[in-house]
Write an enzyme that holds these catalytic residues in place. Structure first.
Site, PDB file in Angstrom:
ATOM      1  N   SER A 145       0.808  -1.226   0.000  1.00  0.00           N
ATOM      2  CA  SER A 145       0.000   0.000   0.000  1.00  0.00           C
ATOM      3  C   SER A 145       0.840   1.274   0.000  1.00  0.00           C
ATOM      4  CB  SER A 145      -0.961   0.025   1.190  1.00  0.00           C
ATOM      5  OG  SER A 145      -0.266   0.265   2.393  1.00  0.00           O
ATOM      6  N   LYS A 188       0.792   4.197   6.900  1.00  0.00           N
ATOM      7  CA  LYS A 188       0.159   5.138   5.977  1.00  0.00           C
ATOM      8  C   LYS A 188       0.722   6.543   6.217  1.00  0.00           C
ATOM      9  CE  LYS A 188      -2.946   2.250   4.276  1.00  0.00           C
ATOM     10  NZ  LYS A 188      -2.253   0.997   4.515  1.00  0.00           N
TER      11      LYS A 188
END
Length: 139
Positions: free
Chosen positions: A57, A94
């Site tokens: 990701s 993230k």
């Protein structure tokens, strides 16, 4: 995520300074006796950890499956930081995005959607990524 506690190794690796990515130069004059990588990447030993990343990701930020990140838990999180976050019982890596009254966890891969943090989430910023340690493929 595999959390590794920083350790001091008795066997230190020599460090060569001044290797150019242009014309070759003799490296013999630039060899330091040893290198302790922890001295270079850890500023707060009591609050710093290594973690091996799984998943893709964050490939847009050049963080790939198998990379090791250095995480400092003593740093204050802010807009734009890449952070290890604990959300609803799971860790994720993230980029933090603060947008008006919203907090978003942004992936760096278009296959993934941002995660909006709400009051219903059990959420903690666990630490801020300060370095990425990569293995070069094909070596």
């Amino acid at each position: 995520m595999d959390i590794l506690t920083p350790k001091t190794h008795k066997d230190k690796v020599p460090l060569v300074e001044g290797i150019r990515a242009g014309f070759p130069s003799p490296a013999e004059d630039y060899v330091e006796p040893t290198l302790d990588l922890n001295r270079y990447v850890i500023k707060n030993p009591a609050s710093t950890f290594y973690a091996r990343i799984t998943g893709d990701s964050m490939v847009g930020d050049d963080i790939h499956d198998g990379d090791i990140v250095v995480i400092d838990k003593s740093l204050e999180p802010g807009d734009g930081n890449i952070a290890v976050c604990f959300i609803d019982g799971e860790f994720t890596l993230k980029r933090i995005k603060v947008e008006k009254e919203r907090l978003l966890l942004m992936p760096a891969n278009p296959k993934f959607k941002p995660i909006e943090i709400t009051e219903e989430n059990h959420f903690v910023v666990w630490g801020i990524v300060t370095y990425i340690i990569k293995e070069l493929k094909g070596t």
